[in-house]
Motif scaffolding. Structure first.
Motif, PDB file in Angstrom:
ATOM      1  N   TYR A   4       2.972   3.435   0.119  1.00  0.00           N
ATOM      2  CA  TYR A   4       2.363   2.954  -1.209  1.00  0.00           C
ATOM      3  C   TYR A   4       2.922   4.246  -2.147  1.00  0.00           C
ATOM      4  N   ARG A   5       3.539   5.447  -1.668  1.00  0.00           N
ATOM      5  CA  ARG A   5       4.267   6.123  -2.937  1.00  0.00           C
ATOM      6  C   ARG A   5       5.529   5.404  -3.507  1.00  0.00           C
TER       7      ARG A   5
ATOM      8  N   VAL B 274      -6.316  -1.555  12.871  1.00  0.00           N
ATOM      9  CA  VAL B 274      -5.068  -1.267  12.201  1.00  0.00           C
ATOM     10  C   VAL B 274      -4.076  -0.390  12.982  1.00  0.00           C
ATOM     11  N   SER B 275      -2.702  -0.749  13.419  1.00  0.00           N
ATOM     12  CA  SER B 275      -2.068  -0.105  14.189  1.00  0.00           C
ATOM     13  C   SER B 275      -1.188   1.031  13.813  1.00  0.00           C
ATOM     14  N   GLY B 276      -1.283   0.898  12.203  1.00  0.00           N
ATOM     15  CA  GLY B 276      -0.080   1.799  11.466  1.00  0.00           C
ATOM     16  C   GLY B 276      -0.728   3.201  11.351  1.00  0.00           C
ATOM     17  N   ASN B 277       0.132   4.183  11.372  1.00  0.00           N
ATOM     18  CA  ASN B 277      -0.302   5.580  11.114  1.00  0.00           C
ATOM     19  C   ASN B 277      -0.339   5.914   9.504  1.00  0.00           C
ATOM     20  N   VAL B 278      -1.231   6.760   9.346  1.00  0.00           N
ATOM     21  CA  VAL B 278      -1.536   7.219   7.903  1.00  0.00           C
ATOM     22  C   VAL B 278      -0.383   7.450   6.987  1.00  0.00           C
ATOM     23  N   LEU B 279       0.628   8.422   7.670  1.00  0.00           N
ATOM     24  CA  LEU B 279       1.751   8.920   6.911  1.00  0.00           C
ATOM     25  C   LEU B 279       2.839   7.877   6.877  1.00  0.00           C
ATOM     26  N   LEU B 280       3.021   6.822   7.490  1.00  0.00           N
ATOM     27  CA  LEU B 280       3.984   5.757   7.172  1.00  0.00           C
ATOM     28  C   LEU B 280       3.276   4.970   5.887  1.00  0.00           C
ATOM     29  N   ARG B 281       1.796   4.666   5.938  1.00  0.00           N
ATOM     30  CA  ARG B 281       1.343   3.914   4.787  1.00  0.00           C
ATOM     31  C   ARG B 281       1.172   4.758   3.563  1.00  0.00           C
ATOM     32  N   ARG B 282       1.142   6.018   3.665  1.00  0.00           N
ATOM     33  CA  ARG B 282       1.087   6.661   2.542  1.00  0.00           C
ATOM     34  C   ARG B 282       2.477   6.814   1.873  1.00  0.00           C
TER      35      ARG B 282
ATOM     36  N   GLY C  93       3.310  -4.690  -1.513  1.00  0.00           N
ATOM     37  CA  GLY C  93       4.849  -5.008  -1.527  1.00  0.00           C
ATOM     38  C   GLY C  93       5.527  -4.147  -2.551  1.00  0.00           C
ATOM     39  N   PHE C  94       6.698  -4.769  -2.794  1.00  0.00           N
ATOM     40  CA  PHE C  94       7.713  -4.152  -3.464  1.00  0.00           C
ATOM     41  C   PHE C  94       8.262  -5.214  -4.569  1.00  0.00           C
ATOM     42  N   LEU C  95       9.011  -6.130  -4.057  1.00  0.00           N
ATOM     43  CA  LEU C  95       9.242  -7.336  -4.994  1.00  0.00           C
ATOM     44  C   LEU C  95       7.965  -7.812  -5.844  1.00  0.00           C
ATOM     45  N   HIS C  96       7.058  -8.302  -4.748  1.00  0.00           N
ATOM     46  CA  HIS C  96       5.863  -9.059  -5.249  1.00  0.00           C
ATOM     47  C   HIS C  96       4.711  -7.948  -5.764  1.00  0.00           C
ATOM     48  N   ARG C  97       4.179  -8.244  -6.847  1.00  0.00           N
ATOM     49  CA  ARG C  97       3.421  -7.406  -7.359  1.00  0.00           C
ATOM     50  C   ARG C  97       1.882  -7.367  -6.569  1.00  0.00           C
TER      51      ARG C  97
ATOM     52  N   CYS D 258       4.420  -6.919   9.900  1.00  0.00           N
ATOM     53  CA  CYS D 258       4.133  -5.657   9.187  1.00  0.00           C
ATOM     54  C   CYS D 258       2.904  -5.072   9.844  1.00  0.00           C
ATOM     55  N   GLU D 259       1.935  -5.701  10.489  1.00  0.00           N
ATOM     56  CA  GLU D 259       0.652  -4.937  11.223  1.00  0.00           C
ATOM     57  C   GLU D 259       1.360  -4.446  12.272  1.00  0.00           C
ATOM     58  N   THR D 260       2.236  -5.001  12.949  1.00  0.00           N
ATOM     59  CA  THR D 260       2.809  -4.755  14.501  1.00  0.00           C
ATOM     60  C   THR D 260       3.512  -3.375  14.123  1.00  0.00           C
ATOM     61  N   VAL D 261       4.276  -2.995  13.012  1.00  0.00           N
ATOM     62  CA  VAL D 261       4.918  -1.812  12.800  1.00  0.00           C
ATOM     63  C   VAL D 261       3.989  -0.703  12.228  1.00  0.00           C
ATOM     64  N   GLY D 262       2.915  -0.995  11.612  1.00  0.00           N
ATOM     65  CA  GLY D 262       2.093  -0.020  11.053  1.00  0.00           C
ATOM     66  C   GLY D 262       2.252  -0.023   9.538  1.00  0.00           C
ATOM     67  N   LEU D 263       2.744  -1.185   8.919  1.00  0.00           N
ATOM     68  CA  LEU D 263       2.822  -0.999   7.413  1.00  0.00           C
ATOM     69  C   LEU D 263       1.622  -2.069   7.013  1.00  0.00           C
ATOM     70  N   ASP D 264       1.042  -1.784   5.942  1.00  0.00           N
ATOM     71  CA  ASP D 264       0.213  -2.527   5.024  1.00  0.00           C
ATOM     72  C   ASP D 264       0.769  -3.885   4.391  1.00  0.00           C
ATOM     73  N   PRO D 265       0.374  -5.195   5.106  1.00  0.00           N
ATOM     74  CA  PRO D 265       0.913  -6.389   4.370  1.00  0.00           C
ATOM     75  C   PRO D 265       0.713  -6.501   3.089  1.00  0.00           C
ATOM     76  N   ALA D 266      -0.289  -5.793   2.605  1.00  0.00           N
ATOM     77  CA  ALA D 266      -0.780  -6.298   1.251  1.00  0.00           C
ATOM     78  C   ALA D 266      -0.172  -5.416   0.031  1.00  0.00           C
TER      79      ALA D 266
END
Length: 344
Positions: free
Chosen positions: A95-96, A84-92, A232-236, A222-230
């Motif tokens: 999720y928030r 995974v290329s994403g940094n933990v702060l972006l993914r946190r 989402g916001f619109l899709h549950r 999503c993976e390229t920029v460090g986001l978690d593709p699983a």
């Protein structure tokens, strides 16, 4: 800006892919058919039983080249990714914000509905004089109602459930008049309604295949920029579903996938005989038709459009990556809101 690299699609059953130095080699029955430098690759999509050597899989993983495994019929089965290329702060932060997604959902819905409406308006502009009055009136009425939905989402809706409902209402309007966009003489290619898992007619088979390709592009973005593709916001959230990738593709379904499907059918590049009806009721693309679609898909990805937010021209194939980057910038606080991609 990310360079638009190649995605290699392998549709020949029994093909073998291997690594030779810094090059991907594709062989059929032991004979070399093509070679592609790994540094020119961004993705590899294989359909059906295709051999990939461990060395090639490892090389793709370390270089950030995603591998998508599809069934013979084009159904997504698995993805092979490197670390995974994403940094933990972006993914946190992702999720928030997924707990209070109202403004991001608003942007996604505005982008999707606006682009669906633009497809209807483009058909009226280009072919309205050739249409029978009932068809033309139906398209105009749907476009007008979608304009009202856009105003409602932009100005009054504050609840995520209500915005999801507005998105569903617009989709129902759009697909209710979709048949009026088809100019093929083949009755088998007429539109009767959306069906999937499995698609029950030729147009649904074509759309589902293109949506699968688009999902792969958005998940890679999503993976390229460090986001978690699983997440989402619109899709549950749902186990096994790339919800964020599905969010990103909503803005692109109509202008990229739907318009390409209509172009292939209306220009008679695909005819009724290019589809196969299976015993269980599913309708699938034939092998040669699938190659036609993949060639057209790659050509469409090279077409340039002005990005309305960045005010720069970019190939269609880069748009998922640009949108993923803009979403990441918004989550980091670099820009105030997520700007959807509007097609015109």
């Amino acid at each position: 800006m990310r360079k638009l690299l190649n995605t290699v699609y392998v549709t020949t059953e029994g093909a073998a892919l291997r690594k030779d130095g810094e090059t991907l080699i594709a062989e059929i029955d032991g004979a070399e058919k093509t070679r592609v430098p790994l540094h020119m690759l961004s993705g590899l999509v294989v359909f059906g039983p295709v051999l990939l050597t461990p060395a090639l899989i490892g090389a793709c993983a370390t270089r950030g080249i995603s591998i998508a495994l599809m069934s013979r019929q084009g159904r997504f089965e698995a993805r092979v990714e490197g670390p995974v290329s994403g940094n933990v702060l972006l993914r946190r932060e992702q999720y928030r914000r997924a707990e209070t997604p109202e403004e991001i959902v608003r942007s996604i819905v505005l982008g999707k509905v606006s682009n669906q409406r633009a497809v209807l308006r483009r058909a009226l502009r280009d072919h309205g004089t050739e249409m029978a009055p009932p068809a033309r009136d139906a398209l105009e009425a749907a476009a007008d109602r979608m304009a009202r939905i856009l105003r409602r989402v932009q100005l009054t809706e504050t609840d995520v459930a209500a915005m999801r409902g507005a998105e569903g209402e617009a989709a129902q309007l759009y697909f209710a008049v979709f048949d009026h966009l088809i100019r093929s003489p083949d009755p088998e290619l007429r539109w009767t309604g959306r069906s999937r898992r499995p698609p029950r007619d030729a147009m649904n088979a074509l759309l589902s295949f293109l949506y699968t390709l688009l999902t792969h592009e958005c998940a890679s973005a999503c993976e390229t920029v460090g986001l978690d593709p699983a997440v989402g916001f619109l899709h549950r959230d749902r186990p096994g579903r790339p919800s964020l990738a599905l969010d990103l593709m909503e803005e692109l379904r109509a202008p990229l996938a739907d318009r390409l499907a209509l172009s292939l059918v209306n220009r008679r590049q695909l005819r009724a005989g290019d589809f196969r009806a299976m015993d269980g009721g599913a309708v699938l693309l034939g092998d040669e038709a699938r190659r036609t679609v993949l060639t057209a898909w790659q050509e469409r990805k090279r077409e340039e459009r002005l990005h309305p937010f960045l005010q720069e021209k970019a190939p269609f194939g880069l748009v998922p990556f640009l949108q993923a980057q803009l979403l990441a910038r918004h989550l980091r606080g670099d820009i105030d809101a997520y700007p959807p991609w509007f097609w015109s």
